[in-house]
Write a protein that holds these residues in place. Structure first.
Motif, PDB file in Angstrom:
ATOM      1  N   LEU A   1       0.804  -1.223   0.000  1.00 22.91           N
ATOM      2  CA  LEU A   1       0.000   0.000   0.000  1.00 22.91           C
ATOM      3  C   LEU A   1       0.838   1.275   0.000  1.00 22.91           C
ATOM      4  O   LEU A   1       0.274   2.372   0.002  1.00 22.91           O
ATOM      5  CB  LEU A   1      -0.934   0.009   1.219  1.00 22.91           C
ATOM      6  CG  LEU A   1      -2.014  -1.082   1.236  1.00 22.91           C
ATOM      7  CD1 LEU A   1      -2.840  -0.982   2.500  1.00 22.91           C
ATOM      8  CD2 LEU A   1      -2.913  -0.970  -0.004  1.00 22.91           C
ATOM      9  N   ALA A   2       2.161   1.156  -0.021  1.00 24.62           N
ATOM     10  CA  ALA A   2       3.034   2.332   0.003  1.00 24.62           C
ATOM     11  C   ALA A   2       3.677   2.544  -1.366  1.00 24.62           C
ATOM     12  O   ALA A   2       4.197   1.606  -1.973  1.00 24.62           O
ATOM     13  CB  ALA A   2       4.112   2.176   1.065  1.00 24.62           C
ATOM     14  N   ILE A   3       3.637   3.788  -1.843  1.00 24.51           N
ATOM     15  CA  ILE A   3       4.365   4.164  -3.056  1.00 24.51           C
ATOM     16  C   ILE A   3       5.669   4.820  -2.607  1.00 24.51           C
ATOM     17  O   ILE A   3       5.652   5.900  -2.005  1.00 24.51           O
ATOM     18  CB  ILE A   3       3.546   5.127  -3.930  1.00 24.51           C
ATOM     19  CG1 ILE A   3       2.312   4.402  -4.473  1.00 24.51           C
ATOM     20  CG2 ILE A   3       4.394   5.679  -5.066  1.00 24.51           C
ATOM     21  CD1 ILE A   3       1.420   5.275  -5.337  1.00 24.51           C
ATOM     22  N   PRO A   4       6.811   4.165  -2.875  1.00 20.27           N
ATOM     23  CA  PRO A   4       8.082   4.680  -2.367  1.00 20.27           C
ATOM     24  C   PRO A   4       8.717   5.705  -3.308  1.00 20.27           C
ATOM     25  O   PRO A   4       8.660   5.578  -4.532  1.00 20.27           O
ATOM     26  CB  PRO A   4       8.942   3.412  -2.306  1.00 20.27           C
ATOM     27  CG  PRO A   4       8.423   2.564  -3.429  1.00 20.27           C
ATOM     28  CD  PRO A   4       6.965   2.859  -3.550  1.00 20.27           C
ATOM     29  N   VAL A   5       9.293   6.741  -2.714  1.00 21.28           N
ATOM     30  CA  VAL A   5      10.061   7.727  -3.464  1.00 21.28           C
ATOM     31  C   VAL A   5      11.401   7.874  -2.756  1.00 21.28           C
ATOM     32  O   VAL A   5      11.443   8.128  -1.544  1.00 21.28           O
ATOM     33  CB  VAL A   5       9.331   9.085  -3.533  1.00 21.28           C
ATOM     34  CG1 VAL A   5      10.234  10.134  -4.174  1.00 21.28           C
ATOM     35  CG2 VAL A   5       8.032   8.957  -4.307  1.00 21.28           C
ATOM     36  N   GLY A   6      12.489   7.720  -3.505  1.00 20.52           N
ATOM     37  CA  GLY A   6      13.821   7.782  -2.911  1.00 20.52           C
ATOM     38  C   GLY A   6      14.504   6.431  -2.981  1.00 20.52           C
ATOM     39  O   GLY A   6      13.895   5.424  -3.368  1.00 20.52           O
ATOM     40  N   LYS A   7      15.746   6.414  -2.580  1.00 24.62           N
ATOM     41  CA  LYS A   7      16.540   5.196  -2.663  1.00 24.62           C
ATOM     42  C   LYS A   7      16.196   4.241  -1.527  1.00 24.62           C
ATOM     43  O   LYS A   7      16.002   4.652  -0.385  1.00 24.62           O
ATOM     44  CB  LYS A   7      18.031   5.535  -2.629  1.00 24.62           C
ATOM     45  CG  LYS A   7      18.499   6.319  -3.847  1.00 24.62           C
ATOM     46  CD  LYS A   7      19.991   6.615  -3.781  1.00 24.62           C
ATOM     47  CE  LYS A   7      20.448   7.413  -5.009  1.00 24.62           C
ATOM     48  NZ  LYS A   7      21.900   7.729  -4.941  1.00 24.62           N
ATOM     49  N   GLU A   8      16.154   2.973  -1.866  1.00 26.90           N
ATOM     50  CA  GLU A   8      15.851   1.944  -0.873  1.00 26.90           C
ATOM     51  C   GLU A   8      16.910   1.906   0.222  1.00 26.90           C
ATOM     52  O   GLU A   8      16.634   1.529   1.357  1.00 26.90           O
ATOM     53  CB  GLU A   8      15.764   0.576  -1.565  1.00 26.90           C
ATOM     54  CG  GLU A   8      15.166  -0.524  -0.716  1.00 26.90           C
ATOM     55  CD  GLU A   8      13.698  -0.271  -0.383  1.00 26.90           C
ATOM     56  OE1 GLU A   8      13.292  -0.667   0.733  1.00 26.90           O
ATOM     57  OE2 GLU A   8      12.986   0.329  -1.195  1.00 26.90           O
ATOM     58  N   SER A   9      18.127   2.327  -0.118  1.00 24.16           N
ATOM     59  CA  SER A   9      19.241   2.275   0.845  1.00 24.16           C
ATOM     60  C   SER A   9      19.245   3.455   1.818  1.00 24.16           C
ATOM     61  O   SER A   9      20.099   3.514   2.713  1.00 24.16           O
ATOM     62  CB  SER A   9      20.571   2.265   0.085  1.00 24.16           C
ATOM     63  OG  SER A   9      20.694   3.428  -0.732  1.00 24.16           O
ATOM     64  N   ALA A  10      18.320   4.390   1.662  1.00 28.25           N
ATOM     65  CA  ALA A  10      18.287   5.565   2.543  1.00 28.25           C
ATOM     66  C   ALA A  10      18.118   5.138   3.998  1.00 28.25           C
ATOM     67  O   ALA A  10      17.339   4.231   4.307  1.00 28.25           O
ATOM     68  CB  ALA A  10      17.155   6.489   2.123  1.00 28.25           C
ATOM     69  N   LYS A  11      18.833   5.804   4.888  1.00 30.07           N
ATOM     70  CA  LYS A  11      18.788   5.436   6.303  1.00 30.07           C
ATOM     71  C   LYS A  11      17.545   5.979   7.016  1.00 30.07           C
ATOM     72  O   LYS A  11      17.165   5.477   8.067  1.00 30.07           O
ATOM     73  CB  LYS A  11      20.047   5.935   7.013  1.00 30.07           C
ATOM     74  CG  LYS A  11      21.316   5.204   6.583  1.00 30.07           C
ATOM     75  CD  LYS A  11      22.509   5.679   7.398  1.00 30.07           C
ATOM     76  CE  LYS A  11      23.781   4.925   7.008  1.00 30.07           C
ATOM     77  NZ  LYS A  11      24.952   5.376   7.798  1.00 30.07           N
TER      78      LYS A  11
END
Length: 256
Positions: A79-89
């Motif tokens: 249900l989440a649309i991700p924006v940004g790098k998966e590796s972000a802390k």
């Protein structure tokens, strides 16, 4: 008493008896009609209750159609649309509604710093789409716009279209986003988005079932309104001391 008087009395008694029989018949017919009307009324109420019960018993997901998950959606139930790098802390979780004025205020205030941090690989934002204004004000613009945003996600254009929707947000009482033609027109402001595939996705409501599932997750999540902006477990939107600069420092500190 003369024979004539006796005959007169008999005739009067007979007429009275006839009138009584007529009255009994009329009373009986009235009782039948009253009972019949009562039965019809009970059946009508029962039928109405049956319709309500039948409607209430329908499964929400089934009523809203199949759940078609947008490309790349993540998290619980996707249900989440991700924006940004998966590796972000650092991760920011945003529950929003494209008809919501408060969401637009947050967007305009924090957009530049969020873009800066996601582009730098320090922050990932998980966007969850709600339809709270449709429920509060009536209409379908929240749902239709959310579906269009999910269609933009399919095309790899969610961040840009997300910004365009807020830049062109109608008044809260204006259900302009319910019109698919309007949403397709706004897609023209995003390079490469206005394609036949996008148009078909918007007009067909391809992701309506997914939007409904996301809206149900918002309703069941114990949230008090939109936007809800979570940094870790903290709702930073509810923090009156929060500023874009403070959010930036929080992310930078977490990335050290």
């Amino acid at each position: 008493m003369s024979e004539k008087n006796r005959e007169g009395k008999r005739t009067a008694r007979e007429r009275l008896a006839v009138e009584r029989e007529k009255q009994k018949g009329a009373d009986k017919r009235r009782r039948v009609l009253v009972v019949a009307a009562a039965v019809v009324g009970v059946l009508g109420v029962a039928a109405a209750i049956g319709v309500v019960a039948a409607q209430a018993g329908k499964d929400d997901d089934e009523a809203s159609g199949p759940v078609v998950v947008p490309s790349g959606a993540q998290g619980k139930d996707s249900l989440a649309i991700p924006v940004g790098k998966e590796s972000a802390k650092s991760t920011l979780t945003v529950w929003e509604d494209f008809r919501c004025p408060a969401c637009n205020s947050f967007e305009q205030a924090y957009r530049s710093v969020i873009h800066e941090l996601t582009a730098a690989g320090r922050l990932k934002v998980d966007y969850h789409l709600a339809t709270i204004i449709d429920g509060n004000m009536g209409g379908t613009g929240s749902r239709t716009a959310a579906n269009a945003a999910a269609c933009a996600q399919d095309a790899g254009k969610f961040p840009a279209y997300h910004d365009v929707l807020y830049d062109n947000q109608p008044r809260e009482t204006d259900d302009a986003f319910a019109k698919t033609d309007k949403l397709i027109e706004l897609a023209g402001k995003v390079d490469g988005l206005d394609t036949p595939a996008f148009r078909e996705c918007v007009t067909d409501g391809t992701h309506d079932g997914w939007v409904d599932k996301s809206a149900a997750a918002f309703r069941n999540g114990g949230f008090t309104g939109t936007p809800t902006v979570l940094f870790g477990d903290k709702n930073i939107y509810a923090d009156q001391s929060m500023t874009p600069a403070k959010l930036k420092k929080m992310v930078q500190d977490e990335n050290k």
